[in-house]
Write a protein that holds these residues in place. Sequence first.
Motif, short mmCIF file in Angstrom:
data_model
loop_
_atom_site.label_atom_id
_atom_site.label_comp_id
_atom_site.label_asym_id
_atom_site.label_seq_id
_atom_site.Cartn_x
_atom_site.Cartn_y
_atom_site.Cartn_z
N VAL A 139 0.87 -1.16 0.00
CA VAL A 139 0.00 0.00 0.00
C VAL A 139 0.91 1.22 0.00
O VAL A 139 1.57 1.52 0.99
N CYS A 143 -2.38 6.53 0.09
CA CYS A 143 -3.58 5.76 -0.21
C CYS A 143 -4.60 5.92 0.92
O CYS A 143 -4.23 6.10 2.09
N VAL A 145 -7.81 3.73 2.32
CA VAL A 145 -8.48 2.44 2.21
C VAL A 145 -9.63 2.41 3.23
O VAL A 145 -9.41 2.64 4.42
N VAL A 151 -7.14 -6.43 0.97
CA VAL A 151 -6.11 -6.32 -0.06
C VAL A 151 -5.35 -7.64 -0.03
O VAL A 151 -4.60 -7.92 0.91
N LEU A 157 -1.27 -1.39 -4.31
CA LEU A 157 -1.98 -0.13 -4.48
C LEU A 157 -0.93 0.95 -4.64
O LEU A 157 -0.18 1.25 -3.70
N CYS A 158 -0.84 1.53 -5.82
CA CYS A 158 0.15 2.57 -6.05
C CYS A 158 -0.28 3.87 -5.37
O CYS A 158 -1.36 3.96 -4.79
N VAL A 161 -4.06 5.90 -4.30
CA VAL A 161 -5.25 5.11 -4.63
C VAL A 161 -6.27 5.25 -3.50
O VAL A 161 -5.92 5.30 -2.32
N VAL A 163 -9.74 3.42 -1.96
CA VAL A 163 -10.49 2.16 -1.99
C VAL A 163 -11.71 2.30 -1.09
O VAL A 163 -11.58 2.55 0.12
N VAL A 169 -9.44 -6.40 -3.33
CA VAL A 169 -8.41 -6.30 -4.35
C VAL A 169 -7.71 -7.65 -4.42
O VAL A 169 -7.05 -8.07 -3.46
N VAL A 175 -3.20 -1.70 -8.84
CA VAL A 175 -4.06 -0.54 -9.06
C VAL A 175 -3.13 0.66 -9.19
O VAL A 175 -2.41 1.01 -8.26
N GLN A 177 -1.54 4.52 -9.77
CA GLN A 177 -1.66 5.70 -8.92
C GLN A 177 -2.89 6.54 -9.27
O GLN A 177 -3.23 6.74 -10.43
#
Length: 218
Positions: A139, A143, A145, A151, A157-158, A161, A163, A169, A175, A177
């Motif tokens: 992660v 990000c 989330v 996940v 997750l770039c 991101v 969520v 995921v 995913v 950026q």
Amino acid sequence: MNLPQIVIIGAGGHAAMVTDIILKAGKYSLAGYTAPGSPPPASRLRFRYLGNDDVLPTLRRQGVKMAALGVGGVGDNKPRRRMYEHIHSLGFSFPPLIHPSAVVADDLTVEGLIIAPGAVVNPRVELGVNTIINSAAVVEHNCVVGEHVHVAPGAVLCGGVRVGGLAHVGAGAVVIQGVALGEGAVVGAGAVVLHDVNPWTVVAGNPARFIKSLREVF
């Protein structure tokens, strides 16, 4: 030193991983497991099987204050949310459980958070309650989330991101950026997500494409 006791809800494979985190972190004493149905084979358990979830109120009265949700999820995180909310209503708290081999940049105190072996969580990340960052998942910075998200192992997750809650995921998915995954979205294993995903939508493939809507089964 008397460590505070914690009970694991579930006795399958994910519960075994959660047990390993608890033992290696060394912060809690494991009271045992609860799971519905007949007792699992003794060979699968490292600690005492306590019965089904009906024993939880008794455990709470006996002074066990903490629980860990040892139930994973593939694609549908609603059952995990229901279990978390029910057990929380009985008076249990869910401490964050972070494997010592995970690389976590910031101090995370989110209830019910599980970060598995080899995972990487970089700076300025927000994680929701009852979220699983599974083995070797990444992660990246900034990000966000949501709650009750999974996940899966090896997913990435770039940076930046977002969520939505209850999303999944899949293993090995990427995913890129800045992409946003809506509430309840499901990303298939190995997918490469280049664009935003609508809520309650399944995508898969490289690049990821629409597979189906989940609205009718929500």
